[in-house]
Design a protein around this motif. Structure first.
Motif, PDB file in Angstrom:
ATOM      1  N   GLU A 149       0.860  -1.183   0.000  1.00 43.87           N
ATOM      2  CA  GLU A 149       0.000   0.000   0.000  1.00 43.87           C
ATOM      3  C   GLU A 149       0.892   1.228   0.000  1.00 43.87           C
ATOM      4  O   GLU A 149       1.872   1.274   0.735  1.00 43.87           O
ATOM      5  CB  GLU A 149      -0.890  -0.014   1.257  1.00 43.87           C
ATOM      6  CG  GLU A 149      -1.815   1.171   1.394  1.00 43.87           C
ATOM      7  CD  GLU A 149      -2.787   1.258   0.222  1.00 43.87           C
ATOM      8  OE1 GLU A 149      -3.625   0.370   0.080  1.00 43.87           O
ATOM      9  OE2 GLU A 149      -2.659   2.212  -0.575  1.00 43.87           O
ATOM     10  N   THR A 150       0.557   2.214  -0.829  1.00 49.99           N
ATOM     11  CA  THR A 150       1.356   3.444  -0.846  1.00 49.99           C
ATOM     12  C   THR A 150       0.558   4.657  -0.396  1.00 49.99           C
ATOM     13  O   THR A 150       1.134   5.699  -0.115  1.00 49.99           O
ATOM     14  CB  THR A 150       1.897   3.739  -2.264  1.00 49.99           C
ATOM     15  OG1 THR A 150       0.798   3.828  -3.166  1.00 49.99           O
ATOM     16  CG2 THR A 150       2.842   2.652  -2.736  1.00 49.99           C
ATOM     17  N   ARG A 151      -0.777   4.538  -0.346  1.00 47.72           N
ATOM     18  CA  ARG A 151      -1.602   5.699   0.006  1.00 47.72           C
ATOM     19  C   ARG A 151      -1.549   5.978   1.507  1.00 47.72           C
ATOM     20  O   ARG A 151      -1.368   5.071   2.311  1.00 47.72           O
ATOM     21  CB  ARG A 151      -3.054   5.452  -0.425  1.00 47.72           C
ATOM     22  CG  ARG A 151      -3.242   5.372  -1.919  1.00 47.72           C
ATOM     23  CD  ARG A 151      -4.613   4.832  -2.266  1.00 47.72           C
ATOM     24  NE  ARG A 151      -4.773   3.449  -1.770  1.00 47.72           N
ATOM     25  CZ  ARG A 151      -5.916   2.772  -1.798  1.00 47.72           C
ATOM     26  NH1 ARG A 151      -7.005   3.340  -2.283  1.00 47.72           N
ATOM     27  NH2 ARG A 151      -5.975   1.531  -1.330  1.00 47.72           N
ATOM     28  N   VAL A 201      -5.438   5.332   4.508  1.00 53.12           N
ATOM     29  CA  VAL A 201      -6.518   4.421   4.131  1.00 53.12           C
ATOM     30  C   VAL A 201      -6.560   3.249   5.109  1.00 53.12           C
ATOM     31  O   VAL A 201      -5.533   2.824   5.624  1.00 53.12           O
ATOM     32  CB  VAL A 201      -6.336   3.863   2.693  1.00 53.12           C
ATOM     33  CG1 VAL A 201      -6.405   4.977   1.665  1.00 53.12           C
ATOM     34  CG2 VAL A 201      -5.032   3.097   2.557  1.00 53.12           C
ATOM     35  N   MET A 260      -6.492  -0.315   5.699  1.00 53.17           N
ATOM     36  CA  MET A 260      -5.916  -1.352   4.828  1.00 53.17           C
ATOM     37  C   MET A 260      -6.682  -2.662   4.942  1.00 53.17           C
ATOM     38  O   MET A 260      -6.167  -3.669   5.419  1.00 53.17           O
ATOM     39  CB  MET A 260      -4.431  -1.538   5.147  1.00 53.17           C
ATOM     40  CG  MET A 260      -3.581  -0.364   4.650  1.00 53.17           C
ATOM     41  SD  MET A 260      -1.841  -0.495   5.150  1.00 53.17           S
ATOM     42  CE  MET A 260      -1.388  -2.083   4.420  1.00 53.17           C
ATOM     43  N   ASN A 292      -3.719  -5.147  -0.260  1.00 51.40           N
ATOM     44  CA  ASN A 292      -2.342  -4.804   0.110  1.00 51.40           C
ATOM     45  C   ASN A 292      -2.055  -5.167   1.556  1.00 51.40           C
ATOM     46  O   ASN A 292      -2.698  -4.676   2.467  1.00 51.40           O
ATOM     47  CB  ASN A 292      -2.102  -3.306  -0.112  1.00 51.40           C
ATOM     48  CG  ASN A 292      -2.292  -2.915  -1.572  1.00 51.40           C
ATOM     49  OD1 ASN A 292      -2.027  -3.721  -2.457  1.00 51.40           O
ATOM     50  ND2 ASN A 292      -2.766  -1.705  -1.815  1.00 51.40           N
ATOM     51  N   GLU A 342       0.872  -4.841   3.275  1.00 55.16           N
ATOM     52  CA  GLU A 342       1.853  -4.058   4.039  1.00 55.16           C
ATOM     53  C   GLU A 342       1.965  -2.667   3.439  1.00 55.16           C
ATOM     54  O   GLU A 342       1.871  -2.487   2.226  1.00 55.16           O
ATOM     55  CB  GLU A 342       3.225  -4.756   4.026  1.00 55.16           C
ATOM     56  CG  GLU A 342       4.271  -4.030   4.867  1.00 55.16           C
ATOM     57  CD  GLU A 342       5.410  -4.930   5.338  1.00 55.16           C
ATOM     58  OE1 GLU A 342       5.634  -5.998   4.750  1.00 55.16           O
ATOM     59  OE2 GLU A 342       6.081  -4.533   6.326  1.00 55.16           O
ATOM     60  N   HIS A 343       2.184  -1.687   4.301  1.00 51.14           N
ATOM     61  CA  HIS A 343       2.366  -0.315   3.820  1.00 51.14           C
ATOM     62  C   HIS A 343       3.839  -0.092   3.487  1.00 51.14           C
ATOM     63  O   HIS A 343       4.716  -0.636   4.137  1.00 51.14           O
ATOM     64  CB  HIS A 343       1.904   0.681   4.893  1.00 51.14           C
ATOM     65  CG  HIS A 343       1.583   2.034   4.316  1.00 51.14           C
ATOM     66  ND1 HIS A 343       2.561   2.951   3.998  1.00 51.14           N
ATOM     67  CD2 HIS A 343       0.403   2.608   3.976  1.00 51.14           C
ATOM     68  CE1 HIS A 343       1.980   4.041   3.500  1.00 51.14           C
ATOM     69  NE2 HIS A 343       0.666   3.858   3.472  1.00 51.14           N
ATOM     70  N   ARG A 397      -1.441  -4.114   8.819  1.00 53.96           N
ATOM     71  CA  ARG A 397      -2.400  -3.346   8.030  1.00 53.96           C
ATOM     72  C   ARG A 397      -2.778  -2.105   8.832  1.00 53.96           C
ATOM     73  O   ARG A 397      -3.436  -2.205   9.863  1.00 53.96           O
ATOM     74  CB  ARG A 397      -3.616  -4.198   7.713  1.00 53.96           C
ATOM     75  CG  ARG A 397      -3.336  -5.245   6.637  1.00 53.96           C
ATOM     76  CD  ARG A 397      -4.426  -6.282   6.578  1.00 53.96           C
ATOM     77  NE  ARG A 397      -4.232  -7.180   5.440  1.00 53.96           N
ATOM     78  CZ  ARG A 397      -4.904  -7.098   4.288  1.00 53.96           C
ATOM     79  NH1 ARG A 397      -5.812  -6.144   4.131  1.00 53.96           N
ATOM     80  NH2 ARG A 397      -4.668  -7.958   3.315  1.00 53.96           N
TER      81      ARG A 397
END
Lengths: 333, 333, 333
Positions: free
Chosen positions: A78-80, A83, A85, A89, A91-92, C293
């Motif tokens: 995740e790049t946003r 949000v 999660m 996605n 993992e950030h 997450r």
């Protein structure tokens, strides 16, 4: 060097080219400067040349290498910001990049564009967030907008195969007789491809032109104009015949439309480079970043002729990567 | 050695066996001959033993190793000449092999047959084009027709576990008492498997027989005759009981039909080797290249008995690979 | 050390923690003890931290590393005894483990549970059969029931970030003032996750409590009780507020139900840790094994605050692995 993403990360074109050609001359001349240092290569997309040449370059410098294929060996990132999660996605990028940065001394990241949203792709969001959160020197292994290891390779190859001398006092390469004419020539393809390679090549050639190394011309069908950010100073024409006249190097590449983002506007096979078209050139050397689809993007007769230097060009990927890693290991403040 | 594909690439069986057994005795005795050399292992198909044992062998010699899984990490290769590449294949083997060759000092390639077309499979087109275009020493990691690292391993294992002395003057292994009887015995399977392992084993055993090392017999159901190219000189029978009589080594392996190409003609479980069948042998040692499906191809009672040497055999994969790499590093003209 | 699977494989917690912190202080202090030794890392499931940190740890000790992704690079393994292998599994673990053991000096194996059958998962059948058949020292890279490299990391992190002194005479860490309160706090998630991390963390914390290192409390919604094998001696409450009071470390983790095996009984977002909830703690440090997450399992405001030590924690994975490998290389009888 803390980052290798665009020409802006290079102080002197001639200096990095010289470093690369010294690596080629003497691959193991600095085989201990990477001792106890680890390079992490993170691939969100497939890779052959970048994968192998960068590994090889790192090992030539004594670095350890860890390769991670996020798709098959890891998971989606995740790049946003902000949000919840609860989707696909796992993992950030904040955590993933920080952790990889803690395991590695230098990181390389490949992330292709989706070709859906120009704004999203051209932000190169993932790369910059990775760079920000990993807190280590980072090199692009190709992003949505650029493929700098390829473009540095291309410039090295032109300097090597052209006629230049190195002015040691000024620290510059200088054309022996005249600046070679370098032409970027669009080619047809069945699929929509990113603009990263032509953007990046154009960016490097425009700077090389500004530094007196080449004359640079771009030719493509209407609607295939690249983002002006990368083509400032370049001569641009939709007349391929005119562009090829007296060319010393022809760089062949397909890309999808930037304006009508990600679209294939033409598959006109007349744009494919042939031996006949090369007759108008100055016995031009033909380049391509590879992989190349034969007889679609570039004719076999050209690839199998003495015009083609695509294999020598690909071979130089090692020395481009080794020069960049050398800079990162020795000047990383 | 510029190529390792079949027995034809070996000058002396005894010499390469001796090299392998010396590697086993002293794995790190030549740990610097591969310094600054890179082995590229290119897998178009899955691999466990070949992957690990060849990596290990290369590292024992001080070589760098780069592994590339073309399917998941790269893309599909075109091998045909003169086709417009507008389909699924993103790169032609001409470029891919040449580039990999420029990054590596030795290459290994695994490419399984599709079992659709005998002609296509048996041309081993991909391997030979790879060998031709990469311009570096190349070893087969198994192709449609042969698995030479496996067969060299098998011969090493027979020499090691049989009773031989090494005649240093002649440079040959010689049976102490009599040549052991080696039987290749077809086994049932639910899937259509390539003939590479039995072809290759047969080829190596026929040559070993010609050099006075073994007596070789092949047994299989009707319709499972291998290509005569590989079985010249071998005794062949469809009577398994007769074949097993007084056998010293039984090599168990399934393969699909060569004649009725790629077809499964029999799943007759009577062909599975059991302890009862082994009673007629000379307390035979049982071999298999692995992976083996228990109680389908080979009974658990045999695999778990003292007859089985499959683990020792698999262990010898390292020394076969190390011997071949040693040859390639030291005699590569 | 012949096996690293649970706390039972550790003689002294303080000794292994001290080894790990010495590795962190001086990563290359033992860079030759792994020379000529090979670590095989076998992944049946994806991995980022475990993959990279264990590779790095091994290289710091001079070990060779071979990684095998069984799913994409190999094939499915059969673990049952006495079945006719006519299905999807191409190789039995008896052969696969024995062969890998013959190529490697130490093996690591990751195998996640399917969350279908408690009995099957909790037997950790694959790991133990692997350990049995490979005949080499083996470390768990996470199994159905435990993730010991993570839990050792967690304990190292608590000792490092807490206030302890090392009593060299007794060979023990001792809290300087009082034992820190460590809370394992269940968190919501959209998917059913294994119990391996909380089981293992609980097992290690219960032992750490028994050795006077921490006070340990577990809090989760009703129905999320862990297997008592792992929680013996722990205080357990469904009142998160009460649990968090005066906590020094809060370990956040989701898991699926053990009782109603593999089921998601609650997605109550009230269980997510927030800054507000942390006010009742003793300025607690927040831990998570990652990947996490954001804003589902753990709020961004906590992860981005000074409470979070998740990156430092992940960084310690290298030193936990290096300590375990050091033990395996030096005391492997």
């Amino acid at each position: 060097m803390k980052q290798f993403f665009s020409t802006n990360d290079i102080v002197s074109l001639s200096h990095i080219i010289k470093t690369a050609l010294e690596c080629k001359e003497n691959p193991f001349g600095n085989e201990y400067i990477g001792k106890h240092k680890t390079l992490g290569l993170i691939f969100l997309n497939p890779s052959l040349r970048t994968r192998m040449s960068t590994q090889k370059a790192a090992r030539n410098l004594g670095m350890e290498v860890m390769v991670l294929n996020m798709g098959t060996e890891g998971w989606a990132l995740e790049t946003r910001e902000g949000v919840v999660m609860d989707g696909a996605n796992a993992e950030h990028i904040k955590e993933a990049a920080a952790v990889m940065g803690s395991y590695c001394d230098v990181l390389g990241v490949r992330s292709f564009p989706k070709l859906d949203s120009k704004e999203e792709d051209y932000s190169d969001d993932l790369f910059f967030k990775f760079a920000n959160y990993c807190k280590k020197p980072i090199l692009s292994l190709e992003t949505a907008t650029r493929h700098p290891l390829q473009s540095l390779t291309d410039l090295i190859t032109i300097i090597e195969q052209g006629e230049y001398f190195y002015d040691a006092e000024k620290g510059n390469y200088i054309p022996k007789v005249r600046k070679p004419k370098v032409v970027l020539s669009w080619a047809p393809h069945v699929k929509a491809l990113p603009q990263a390679v032509p953007n990046s090549f154009s960016e490097w050639m425009c700077r090389a032109e500004a530094e007196g190394l080449v004359d640079f011309v771009i030719t493509h069908p209407e609607g295939y104009e690249l983002d002006e950010e990368f083509t400032k100073g370049a001569a641009i024409t939709t007349n391929q015949v005119e562009a090829l006249k007296d060319a010393d190097f022809v760089y062949v590449k397909n890309w999808s439309s930037y304006e009508d983002y990600g679209k294939v506007l033409s598959m006109d096979s007349n744009w494919m480079l042939t031996l006949e078209k090369l007759e108008a050139t100055n016995n031009a050397k033909v380049m391509h970043c590879l992989p190349v689809r034969r007889d679609l993007v570039l004719s076999s007769e050209v690839l199998d002729s003495d015009h083609s230097i695509v294999i020598e060009q690909a071979g130089n990927r090692v020395w481009a990567a080794q020069a960049v890693l050398t800079e990162m290991l020795t000047h990383n403040k």
